[in-house]
Write a protein that holds these residues in place. Structure first.
Motif, PDB file in Angstrom:
ATOM      1  N   GLY A 101     122.895  61.061   2.965  1.00 31.47           N
ATOM      2  CA  GLY A 101     123.532  62.056   3.657  1.00 31.47           C
ATOM      3  C   GLY A 101     124.879  61.324   4.149  1.00 31.47           C
ATOM      4  N   ASN A 102     124.669  60.338   5.012  1.00 25.85           N
ATOM      5  CA  ASN A 102     126.080  59.800   5.485  1.00 25.85           C
ATOM      6  C   ASN A 102     126.892  59.233   4.405  1.00 25.85           C
ATOM      7  OD1 ASN A 102     125.399  60.211   8.288  1.00 25.85           O
ATOM      8  ND2 ASN A 102     124.179  58.267   8.359  1.00 25.85           N
ATOM      9  N   THR A 103     126.422  58.492   3.623  1.00 25.06           N
ATOM     10  CA  THR A 103     127.555  57.834   2.499  1.00 25.06           C
ATOM     11  C   THR A 103     128.040  59.079   1.638  1.00 25.06           C
ATOM     12  OG1 THR A 103     125.873  56.005   2.395  1.00 25.06           O
ATOM     13  CG2 THR A 103     127.605  56.092   0.792  1.00 25.06           C
ATOM     14  N   LEU A 104     127.219  59.855   1.066  1.00 18.92           N
ATOM     15  CA  LEU A 104     128.157  60.817   0.198  1.00 18.92           C
ATOM     16  C   LEU A 104     128.818  61.848   1.030  1.00 18.92           C
ATOM     17  CD1 LEU A 104     124.807  61.953  -1.787  1.00 18.92           C
ATOM     18  CD2 LEU A 104     126.814  60.654  -2.656  1.00 18.92           C
ATOM     19  N   SER A 105     128.565  62.172   2.285  1.00 19.73           N
ATOM     20  CA  SER A 105     129.417  62.799   3.309  1.00 19.73           C
ATOM     21  C   SER A 105     130.829  62.105   3.350  1.00 19.73           C
ATOM     22  CB  SER A 105     128.765  63.184   4.446  1.00 19.73           C
ATOM     23  OG  SER A 105     127.632  64.144   4.110  1.00 19.73           O
ATOM     24  N   ALA A 106     130.730  60.894   3.620  1.00 17.51           N
ATOM     25  CA  ALA A 106     131.857  59.930   3.868  1.00 17.51           C
ATOM     26  C   ALA A 106     132.650  59.917   2.696  1.00 17.51           C
ATOM     27  CB  ALA A 106     131.402  58.786   4.227  1.00 17.51           C
ATOM     28  N   LEU A 107     132.185  59.931   1.378  1.00 23.25           N
ATOM     29  CA  LEU A 107     133.159  60.097   0.254  1.00 23.25           C
ATOM     30  C   LEU A 107     133.753  61.308   0.186  1.00 23.25           C
ATOM     31  CD1 LEU A 107     130.418  58.124  -2.189  1.00 23.25           C
ATOM     32  CD2 LEU A 107     132.623  57.555  -1.574  1.00 23.25           C
ATOM     33  N   VAL A 108     133.010  62.423   0.338  1.00 21.86           N
ATOM     34  CA  VAL A 108     133.624  64.000   0.360  1.00 21.86           C
ATOM     35  C   VAL A 108     134.701  63.812   1.359  1.00 21.86           C
ATOM     36  CG1 VAL A 108     132.923  66.342   0.831  1.00 21.86           C
ATOM     37  CG2 VAL A 108     131.526  64.990  -0.283  1.00 21.86           C
ATOM     38  N   GLY A 109     134.302  63.237   2.594  1.00 23.08           N
ATOM     39  CA  GLY A 109     135.475  63.419   3.612  1.00 23.08           C
ATOM     40  C   GLY A 109     136.684  62.636   3.273  1.00 23.08           C
ATOM     41  N   ALA A 129     135.782  69.867   3.739  1.00 25.01           N
ATOM     42  CA  ALA A 129     135.127  68.553   3.563  1.00 25.01           C
ATOM     43  C   ALA A 129     133.548  68.907   4.180  1.00 25.01           C
ATOM     44  CB  ALA A 129     135.675  67.543   4.328  1.00 25.01           C
ATOM     45  N   VAL A 130     133.327  69.449   5.276  1.00 23.66           N
ATOM     46  CA  VAL A 130     132.165  69.649   5.865  1.00 23.66           C
ATOM     47  C   VAL A 130     131.226  70.504   5.015  1.00 23.66           C
ATOM     48  CG1 VAL A 130     130.923  70.621   7.888  1.00 23.66           C
ATOM     49  CG2 VAL A 130     133.062  69.165   8.205  1.00 23.66           C
ATOM     50  N   ALA A 131     131.710  71.734   4.287  1.00 21.89           N
ATOM     51  CA  ALA A 131     131.171  72.445   3.569  1.00 21.89           C
ATOM     52  C   ALA A 131     130.697  71.932   2.471  1.00 21.89           C
ATOM     53  CB  ALA A 131     131.931  73.662   3.453  1.00 21.89           C
ATOM     54  N   THR A 132     131.493  71.148   1.801  1.00 20.89           N
ATOM     55  CA  THR A 132     131.057  70.508   0.481  1.00 20.89           C
ATOM     56  C   THR A 132     130.019  69.406   0.790  1.00 20.89           C
ATOM     57  OG1 THR A 132     133.568  70.764  -0.322  1.00 20.89           O
ATOM     58  CG2 THR A 132     132.147  69.233  -1.359  1.00 20.89           C
ATOM     59  N   ALA A 133     130.315  68.814   2.131  1.00 20.05           N
ATOM     60  CA  ALA A 133     129.150  67.698   2.214  1.00 20.05           C
ATOM     61  C   ALA A 133     127.708  68.462   2.151  1.00 20.05           C
ATOM     62  CB  ALA A 133     129.600  66.990   3.502  1.00 20.05           C
ATOM     63  N   ILE A 134     127.929  69.583   3.064  1.00 21.06           N
ATOM     64  CA  ILE A 134     126.470  70.160   3.129  1.00 21.06           C
ATOM     65  C   ILE A 134     125.992  70.894   1.669  1.00 21.06           C
ATOM     66  CG2 ILE A 134     125.367  72.373   4.244  1.00 21.06           C
ATOM     67  CD1 ILE A 134     127.303  71.937   6.627  1.00 21.06           C
ATOM     68  N   ALA A 135     126.788  71.214   0.943  1.00 20.45           N
ATOM     69  CA  ALA A 135     126.228  71.526  -0.555  1.00 20.45           C
ATOM     70  C   ALA A 135     125.870  70.441  -1.156  1.00 20.45           C
ATOM     71  CB  ALA A 135     127.556  72.365  -1.127  1.00 20.45           C
ATOM     72  N   LEU A 136     126.540  69.369  -1.314  1.00 23.62           N
ATOM     73  CA  LEU A 136     126.127  68.388  -1.860  1.00 23.62           C
ATOM     74  C   LEU A 136     124.723  67.761  -1.427  1.00 23.62           C
ATOM     75  CD1 LEU A 136     126.951  66.284  -4.275  1.00 23.62           C
ATOM     76  CD2 LEU A 136     128.155  64.982  -2.670  1.00 23.62           C
ATOM     77  N   MET A 137     124.637  67.458  -0.163  1.00 26.74           N
ATOM     78  CA  MET A 137     123.299  67.236   0.510  1.00 26.74           C
ATOM     79  C   MET A 137     122.167  68.080   0.277  1.00 26.74           C
ATOM     80  SD  MET A 137     124.342  65.457   4.359  1.00 26.74           S
ATOM     81  CE  MET A 137     125.259  66.700   4.886  1.00 26.74           C
ATOM     82  N   LEU A 138     122.496  69.158   0.093  1.00 25.98           N
ATOM     83  CA  LEU A 138     121.414  70.139  -0.273  1.00 25.98           C
ATOM     84  C   LEU A 138     121.093  69.939  -1.641  1.00 25.98           C
ATOM     85  CD1 LEU A 138     122.470  73.596   1.470  1.00 25.98           C
ATOM     86  CD2 LEU A 138     120.264  72.186   2.095  1.00 25.98           C
ATOM     87  N   ALA A 139     121.854  69.880  -2.486  1.00 27.86           N
ATOM     88  CA  ALA A 139     121.747  69.744  -3.928  1.00 27.86           C
ATOM     89  C   ALA A 139     120.772  68.255  -4.272  1.00 27.86           C
ATOM     90  CB  ALA A 139     123.095  69.745  -4.677  1.00 27.86           C
ATOM     91  N   LEU A 140     121.202  67.456  -3.526  1.00 23.90           N
ATOM     92  CA  LEU A 140     120.568  66.063  -3.747  1.00 23.90           C
ATOM     93  C   LEU A 140     119.500  65.718  -2.768  1.00 23.90           C
ATOM     94  CD1 LEU A 140     123.987  63.941  -4.361  1.00 23.90           C
ATOM     95  CD2 LEU A 140     122.240  64.848  -6.191  1.00 23.90           C
ATOM     96  N   ARG A 141     118.930  66.818  -2.158  1.00 19.03           N
ATOM     97  CA  ARG A 141     117.709  66.541  -1.121  1.00 19.03           C
ATOM     98  C   ARG A 141     118.103  65.556  -0.263  1.00 19.03           C
ATOM     99  NH1 ARG A 141     112.569  67.279  -5.375  1.00 19.03           N
ATOM    100  NH2 ARG A 141     113.262  68.861  -6.525  1.00 19.03           N
ATOM    101  N   CYS A 142     119.062  65.706   0.298  1.00 18.82           N
ATOM    102  CA  CYS A 142     119.458  64.468   1.498  1.00 18.82           C
ATOM    103  C   CYS A 142     120.150  65.101   2.704  1.00 18.82           C
ATOM    104  CB  CYS A 142     120.312  63.223   0.843  1.00 18.82           C
ATOM    105  SG  CYS A 142     121.866  63.581   0.282  1.00 18.82           S
ATOM    106  N   LEU A 143     119.695  66.470   3.241  1.00 20.99           N
ATOM    107  CA  LEU A 143     120.362  67.125   4.225  1.00 20.99           C
ATOM    108  C   LEU A 143     120.120  66.038   5.346  1.00 20.99           C
ATOM    109  CD1 LEU A 143     121.828  69.550   4.954  1.00 20.99           C
ATOM    110  CD2 LEU A 143     119.747  70.734   5.350  1.00 20.99           C
ATOM    111  N   HIS A 144     121.306  65.832   6.164  1.00 18.75           N
ATOM    112  CA  HIS A 144     121.418  65.259   7.199  1.00 18.75           C
ATOM    113  C   HIS A 144     122.484  65.531   8.190  1.00 18.75           C
ATOM    114  CE1 HIS A 144     120.428  61.606   9.523  1.00 18.75           C
ATOM    115  NE2 HIS A 144     121.621  60.859   9.483  1.00 18.75           N
TER     116      HIS A 144
END
Length: 399
Positions: A101-109, A129-144
């Protein structure tokens, strides 16, 4: 056990959300009570302290050689520490959500930083960036949840270098997870949190029904929960067991005893006692005196012992001989109940709790326990069938 029909428990009758500014709506602002003791509070505080300190110290050391000049600790890691040490059973606090969650969100940011030039609006870039990070975390089962803060921090801080996602973000997250594994398990909090194995083999109908009901309720609830399905199932099962224990603990002998008693006296002929057992289809008769106090009990086992029926040879004849009345004044065999009855009888008072009798039925071989009331007079009888029926009623949620 009843479960609210809708996603909001403030109005459970129709499953509707409470109206705005109603009393129930205002009650939602009241902070919920944290139901943990002082020892658990100290445990999670010390865990966050040690986790952040070790993570920061090791990353600070690594920063001198890996990425001089870059921050060595990110602010959202503080929120990650709350999850890892305060709620280690949460699905959002597990290793993959923390690291992924943290790493993928950092890349999105970081990608959002480059998007500022295309969009011309830092506010829009931050929101995307925040919305895309949430969507990506949900898709990859790493919501954080701290992942959203990580994505936002990248945009607001103008972090355009993709390497920042690996140092410090990835390294911070990995070290915090390792600290969480060590500390939580050392303090007897399983981490990563183990999930229950799927039901296999011979499983009771009730267990499968509980699974199906839970899945149906969760599907209707349709919201992200900060507790796993398996933990919900375990909590539900423990709650049902506690309710069962409580209901059973409240049952007293007077509540379930049989009051329609068939009794005999010391001088009752064996033939008459045997006829009562056959006609009433019962296995024991309390033996009482003239004051209706217990003098003994006579059971089928007493008849068999007196007739020496340990061997099957001549079974019928031996029993007929025993219960047949002797016409002469002298007899070389028992004639009345008092001669073959069991004299030492376990009794219980009317107000005694039923759970106290379970060991007597389960381990000592008792099948019937007379219940006595005022003046030690016989008032009822509890059999194994009565006990089983009471256990069944206590297990029934509708009872």
């Amino acid at each position: 056990m009843s479960i609210p029909a809708g996603p909001d428990a403030l109005n459970t009758e129709r499953g509707r959300l409470p109206s705005l500014f109603s009393r129930a709506w205002w009650r939602a602002f009241r902070p919920a009570r944290t139901r943990i003791n002082t020892r658990e509070r100290l445990r999670l505080v010390m865990g966050a302290l040690l986790g952040i300190f070790l993570t920061g110290w090791l990353c600070h050391l690594a920063g001198g050689t890996l990425a001089s000049g870059l921050p060595w600790l990110i602010a959202p890691l503080g929120a990650s520490a709350v999850l890892v040490f305060a709620v280690p059973a949460s699905p959002m606090a597990q290793p993959w959500p923390v690291v992924g969650g943290n790493t993928l969100s950092a890349l999105v940011g970081i990608a959002g930083v480059h998007g500022v030039y295309l969009l011309g609006s830092p506010e829009l870039a931050a929101a995307l960036a925040v919305a895309t990070a949430i969507a990506l975390m949900l898709a990859l089962r790493c919501l954080h949840p701290p992942g959203g803060a990580t994505a936002l921090m990248m945009v607001l801080g103008g972090m355009a270098d993709p390497a920042f996602a690996f140092y410090p973000v990835l390294l911070n997250s990995v070290l915090l997870v390792l600290a969480g594994i060590a500390y939580n398990n050392a303090t007897r909090r399983p981490y990563p949190h183990m999930q229950l194995a799927p039901l296999t083999g011979a499983v009771s109908r009730e267990a499968r029904q509980l699974d199906a009901d839970l899945d149906a309720v969760l599907a209707r609830y349709n919201q992200v929960l900060d507790v796993s399905r398996d933990d919900l199932k375990a909590l539900l099962a423990d709650t049902q067991l506690r309710a069962y224990d409580r209901k059973l603990a409240e049952v007293r002998c007077a509540d379930i005893m049989s009051r329609d008693l068939v009794t005999v006296q010391f001088g009752t002929p064996l033939q008459e006692a045997w006829a009562l057992l056959r006609e009433r289809r019962i296995k024991a008769l309390p033996v009482v005196d003239r004051s209706f106090r217990i003098a003994g009990i006579i059971t089928l086992a007493d008849f068999m012992r007196a007739a020496e029926l340990d061997l099957y040879e001549g079974f019928d004849e031996k029993l007929r001989t025993l219960i047949r009345s002797t016409k002469s004044s002298y007899s070389n065999k028992p004639e009345v109940v008092g001669q073959i009855m069991t004299r030492h009888v376990r009794v219980a008072g009317m107000q005694r709790h039923l759970v106290d009798l379970v060991p007597l039925f389960g381990s000592t071989g008792h099948h019937h326990i007379p219940i006595i009331g005022e003046g030690e007079r016989l008032v009822g009888m509890i059999t194994q069938s009565d006990l089983v029926a009471a256990l069944g009623r206590a297990a029934d949620p509708a009872a």
